[in-house]
Scaffold this motif. Structure first.
Motif, PDB file in Angstrom:
ATOM      1  N   LYS A 103       0.834  -1.204   0.000  1.00  0.00           N
ATOM      2  CA  LYS A 103       0.000   0.000   0.000  1.00  0.00           C
ATOM      3  C   LYS A 103       0.868   1.253   0.000  1.00  0.00           C
ATOM      4  O   LYS A 103       0.605   2.205  -0.741  1.00  0.00           O
ATOM      5  CB  LYS A 103      -0.913   0.021   1.238  1.00  0.00           C
ATOM      6  CG  LYS A 103      -2.240  -0.667   1.023  1.00  0.00           C
ATOM      7  CD  LYS A 103      -3.255  -0.206   2.066  1.00  0.00           C
ATOM      8  CE  LYS A 103      -3.314  -1.212   3.190  1.00  0.00           C
ATOM      9  NZ  LYS A 103      -4.271  -0.881   4.236  1.00  0.00           N
ATOM     10  N   PHE A 104       1.910   1.247   0.858  1.00  0.00           N
ATOM     11  CA  PHE A 104       2.808   2.406   0.934  1.00  0.00           C
ATOM     12  C   PHE A 104       3.503   2.640  -0.400  1.00  0.00           C
ATOM     13  O   PHE A 104       3.629   3.766  -0.859  1.00  0.00           O
ATOM     14  CB  PHE A 104       3.870   2.206   2.025  1.00  0.00           C
ATOM     15  CG  PHE A 104       3.317   2.145   3.429  1.00  0.00           C
ATOM     16  CD1 PHE A 104       2.213   2.901   3.805  1.00  0.00           C
ATOM     17  CD2 PHE A 104       3.904   1.328   4.379  1.00  0.00           C
ATOM     18  CE1 PHE A 104       1.706   2.851   5.098  1.00  0.00           C
ATOM     19  CE2 PHE A 104       3.413   1.267   5.670  1.00  0.00           C
ATOM     20  CZ  PHE A 104       2.313   2.030   6.030  1.00  0.00           C
ATOM     21  N   LEU A 105       3.956   1.558  -1.023  1.00  0.00           N
ATOM     22  CA  LEU A 105       4.670   1.674  -2.299  1.00  0.00           C
ATOM     23  C   LEU A 105       3.750   2.186  -3.406  1.00  0.00           C
ATOM     24  O   LEU A 105       4.172   2.966  -4.250  1.00  0.00           O
ATOM     25  CB  LEU A 105       5.284   0.330  -2.689  1.00  0.00           C
ATOM     26  CG  LEU A 105       6.485  -0.115  -1.853  1.00  0.00           C
ATOM     27  CD1 LEU A 105       6.774  -1.581  -2.073  1.00  0.00           C
ATOM     28  CD2 LEU A 105       7.702   0.725  -2.170  1.00  0.00           C
ATOM     29  N   GLU A 137      11.542 -10.376  -2.177  1.00  0.00           N
ATOM     30  CA  GLU A 137      11.181 -11.282  -3.278  1.00  0.00           C
ATOM     31  C   GLU A 137       9.677 -11.213  -3.561  1.00  0.00           C
ATOM     32  O   GLU A 137       9.247 -11.229  -4.715  1.00  0.00           O
ATOM     33  CB  GLU A 137      11.603 -12.708  -2.917  1.00  0.00           C
ATOM     34  CG  GLU A 137      11.414 -13.722  -4.006  1.00  0.00           C
ATOM     35  CD  GLU A 137      12.313 -13.492  -5.218  1.00  0.00           C
ATOM     36  OE1 GLU A 137      11.890 -13.879  -6.334  1.00  0.00           O
ATOM     37  OE2 GLU A 137      13.409 -12.926  -5.062  1.00  0.00           O
ATOM     38  N   THR A 138       8.875 -11.151  -2.490  1.00  0.00           N
ATOM     39  CA  THR A 138       7.423 -11.087  -2.647  1.00  0.00           C
ATOM     40  C   THR A 138       6.990  -9.790  -3.345  1.00  0.00           C
ATOM     41  O   THR A 138       6.045  -9.796  -4.126  1.00  0.00           O
ATOM     42  CB  THR A 138       6.742 -11.165  -1.267  1.00  0.00           C
ATOM     43  OG1 THR A 138       7.264 -12.283  -0.561  1.00  0.00           O
ATOM     44  CG2 THR A 138       5.246 -11.335  -1.401  1.00  0.00           C
ATOM     45  N   LEU A 139       7.699  -8.704  -3.055  1.00  0.00           N
ATOM     46  CA  LEU A 139       7.327  -7.403  -3.623  1.00  0.00           C
ATOM     47  C   LEU A 139       8.131  -7.036  -4.876  1.00  0.00           C
ATOM     48  O   LEU A 139       8.061  -5.900  -5.326  1.00  0.00           O
ATOM     49  CB  LEU A 139       7.518  -6.307  -2.565  1.00  0.00           C
ATOM     50  CG  LEU A 139       6.571  -6.346  -1.375  1.00  0.00           C
ATOM     51  CD1 LEU A 139       6.988  -5.326  -0.328  1.00  0.00           C
ATOM     52  CD2 LEU A 139       5.146  -6.090  -1.799  1.00  0.00           C
ATOM     53  N   LYS A 140       8.877  -7.983  -5.434  1.00  0.00           N
ATOM     54  CA  LYS A 140       9.778  -7.645  -6.547  1.00  0.00           C
ATOM     55  C   LYS A 140       9.063  -7.148  -7.800  1.00  0.00           C
ATOM     56  O   LYS A 140       9.642  -6.436  -8.597  1.00  0.00           O
ATOM     57  CB  LYS A 140      10.675  -8.835  -6.892  1.00  0.00           C
ATOM     58  CG  LYS A 140       9.991  -9.939  -7.662  1.00  0.00           C
ATOM     59  CD  LYS A 140      10.956 -11.006  -8.068  1.00  0.00           C
ATOM     60  CE  LYS A 140      10.193 -12.051  -8.867  1.00  0.00           C
ATOM     61  NZ  LYS A 140      10.848 -13.320  -8.883  1.00  0.00           N
ATOM     62  N   ASP A 141       7.767  -7.485  -7.970  1.00  0.00           N
ATOM     63  CA  ASP A 141       7.042  -7.029  -9.155  1.00  0.00           C
ATOM     64  C   ASP A 141       6.736  -5.529  -9.115  1.00  0.00           C
ATOM     65  O   ASP A 141       6.620  -4.897 -10.163  1.00  0.00           O
ATOM     66  CB  ASP A 141       5.750  -7.829  -9.342  1.00  0.00           C
ATOM     67  CG  ASP A 141       4.862  -7.779  -8.118  1.00  0.00           C
ATOM     68  OD1 ASP A 141       5.392  -7.767  -6.992  1.00  0.00           O
ATOM     69  OD2 ASP A 141       3.622  -7.752  -8.292  1.00  0.00           O
ATOM     70  N   ILE A 142       6.609  -4.927  -7.913  1.00  0.00           N
ATOM     71  CA  ILE A 142       6.332  -3.489  -7.831  1.00  0.00           C
ATOM     72  C   ILE A 142       7.454  -2.693  -7.170  1.00  0.00           C
ATOM     73  O   ILE A 142       7.448  -1.476  -7.234  1.00  0.00           O
ATOM     74  CB  ILE A 142       5.007  -3.202  -7.082  1.00  0.00           C
ATOM     75  CG1 ILE A 142       5.066  -3.697  -5.648  1.00  0.00           C
ATOM     76  CG2 ILE A 142       3.828  -3.754  -7.818  1.00  0.00           C
ATOM     77  CD1 ILE A 142       3.979  -3.125  -4.765  1.00  0.00           C
ATOM     78  N   ALA A 143       8.410  -3.372  -6.517  1.00  0.00           N
ATOM     79  CA  ALA A 143       9.450  -2.649  -5.782  1.00  0.00           C
ATOM     80  C   ALA A 143      10.846  -3.181  -6.093  1.00  0.00           C
ATOM     81  O   ALA A 143      11.013  -4.337  -6.466  1.00  0.00           O
ATOM     82  CB  ALA A 143       9.193  -2.768  -4.287  1.00  0.00           C
ATOM     83  N   SER A 144      11.815  -2.306  -5.936  1.00  0.00           N
ATOM     84  CA  SER A 144      13.214  -2.714  -6.080  1.00  0.00           C
ATOM     85  C   SER A 144      13.956  -2.313  -4.812  1.00  0.00           C
ATOM     86  O   SER A 144      13.567  -1.365  -4.123  1.00  0.00           O
ATOM     87  CB  SER A 144      13.845  -2.046  -7.300  1.00  0.00           C
ATOM     88  OG  SER A 144      13.803  -0.645  -7.159  1.00  0.00           O
ATOM     89  N   LEU A 160      13.109  -0.232   0.339  1.00  0.00           N
ATOM     90  CA  LEU A 160      12.509  -0.583  -0.949  1.00  0.00           C
ATOM     91  C   LEU A 160      11.907   0.675  -1.580  1.00  0.00           C
ATOM     92  O   LEU A 160      11.334   1.512  -0.891  1.00  0.00           O
ATOM     93  CB  LEU A 160      11.391  -1.615  -0.744  1.00  0.00           C
ATOM     94  CG  LEU A 160      11.786  -2.943  -0.116  1.00  0.00           C
ATOM     95  CD1 LEU A 160      10.533  -3.768   0.184  1.00  0.00           C
ATOM     96  CD2 LEU A 160      12.699  -3.713  -1.024  1.00  0.00           C
ATOM     97  N   THR A 161      12.027   0.783  -2.913  1.00  0.00           N
ATOM     98  CA  THR A 161      11.411   1.891  -3.631  1.00  0.00           C
ATOM     99  C   THR A 161      10.550   1.338  -4.761  1.00  0.00           C
ATOM    100  O   THR A 161      10.712   0.195  -5.175  1.00  0.00           O
ATOM    101  CB  THR A 161      12.451   2.832  -4.266  1.00  0.00           C
ATOM    102  OG1 THR A 161      13.284   2.079  -5.119  1.00  0.00           O
ATOM    103  CG2 THR A 161      13.283   3.506  -3.212  1.00  0.00           C
ATOM    104  N   VAL A 162       9.670   2.179  -5.272  1.00  0.00           N
ATOM    105  CA  VAL A 162       8.782   1.786  -6.367  1.00  0.00           C
ATOM    106  C   VAL A 162       9.595   1.622  -7.639  1.00  0.00           C
ATOM    107  O   VAL A 162      10.469   2.436  -7.944  1.00  0.00           O
ATOM    108  CB  VAL A 162       7.691   2.863  -6.595  1.00  0.00           C
ATOM    109  CG1 VAL A 162       6.754   2.438  -7.687  1.00  0.00           C
ATOM    110  CG2 VAL A 162       6.937   3.123  -5.313  1.00  0.00           C
ATOM    111  N   LYS A 163       9.288   0.556  -8.392  1.00  0.00           N
ATOM    112  CA  LYS A 163       9.953   0.373  -9.683  1.00  0.00           C
ATOM    113  C   LYS A 163       9.413   1.403 -10.658  1.00  0.00           C
ATOM    114  O   LYS A 163       8.233   1.686 -10.692  1.00  0.00           O
ATOM    115  CB  LYS A 163       9.663  -1.029 -10.256  1.00  0.00           C
ATOM    116  CG  LYS A 163      10.655  -2.071  -9.837  1.00  0.00           C
ATOM    117  CD  LYS A 163      10.421  -3.341 -10.606  1.00  0.00           C
ATOM    118  CE  LYS A 163      11.450  -4.371 -10.213  1.00  0.00           C
ATOM    119  NZ  LYS A 163      11.171  -5.666 -10.822  1.00  0.00           N
ATOM    120  N   ARG A 164      10.286   1.944 -11.483  1.00  0.00           N
ATOM    121  CA  ARG A 164       9.862   2.955 -12.470  1.00  0.00           C
ATOM    122  C   ARG A 164       9.524   2.274 -13.772  1.00  0.00           C
ATOM    123  O   ARG A 164      10.062   1.359 -14.215  1.00  0.00           O
ATOM    124  CB  ARG A 164      10.992   3.961 -12.705  1.00  0.00           C
ATOM    125  CG  ARG A 164      11.351   4.695 -11.422  1.00  0.00           C
ATOM    126  CD  ARG A 164      10.676   6.068 -11.392  1.00  0.00           C
ATOM    127  NE  ARG A 164      10.999   6.751 -10.169  1.00  0.00           N
ATOM    128  CZ  ARG A 164      10.135   6.945  -9.197  1.00  0.00           C
ATOM    129  NH1 ARG A 164       8.916   6.523  -9.277  1.00  0.00           N
ATOM    130  NH2 ARG A 164      10.472   7.602  -8.127  1.00  0.00           N
TER     131      ARG A 164
END
Length: 164
Positions: A103-105, A137-144, A160-164
């Protein structure tokens, strides 16, 4: 600096309409400004010779503050939200923390994931690192991962930051 505060011997003068009036003494520039019933404002003090402009100082300050406010409105502040866990976290609790981090991301914030060790848990720090790895690993689709997991005192944390 404005009007009498300008102490330079020579200044480059620009008129209110924006045309170059050339290099002249600061007294002459002051006279020109008074004749036009405007102020002499030093625009570029570092230039050689300094650049002064004949303008209405009140209007100049007002427009400057308005531009700063506009720039502030367009600016987006990125907050760092923190998710804290302990090494003996249960899978359902971990899923809840992952959901909150997601949610935060999605709102565009960064997430600091902290694993907090207490007492004898400090003896098993390296075995607990997999929790942070699984989280990422769980959040790798939306975060790096911006900052890799690192032990700092009694806490191991990563960002962790949002993937661009």
């Amino acid at each position: 600096m404005i009007n009498e505060q300008i102490r330079d011997r020579e200044v480059r003068v620009v008129s209110a309409s924006g045309e170059q009036l050339g290099i002249m003494s600061s007294r002459e520039a002051m006279k020109l400004a008074q004749e036009a019933e405007l102020d002499l404002v030093k625009i570029a003090p570092k230039a050689q010779p300094p650049v002064c402009k004949i303008i209405d100082y009140g209007k100049f300050k007002y427009e400057q503050t308005r531009k700063e406010k506009e720039a502030k409105k367009k600016q987006k502040t990125v907050e760092i939200k923190e998710v804290r866990m302990s090494p003996n976290i249960d899978t359902n609790d971990l899923n809840t923390k992952i959901h909150n981090a997601k949610k935060f991301l999605e709102k565009g914030n960064k997430v600091k994931v902290t694993l907090r060790f207490r007492g004898r848990e400090m003896a098993h720090v390296q075995q607990s690192r997999h929790i942070l790895d699984d989280f990422a690993e769980t959040l790798k689709d939306i975060a790096s991962i911006e900052k890799v997991p690192k032990l700092e005192g009694r806490n191991m944390s990563m960002v962790l930051t949002v993937k661009r």
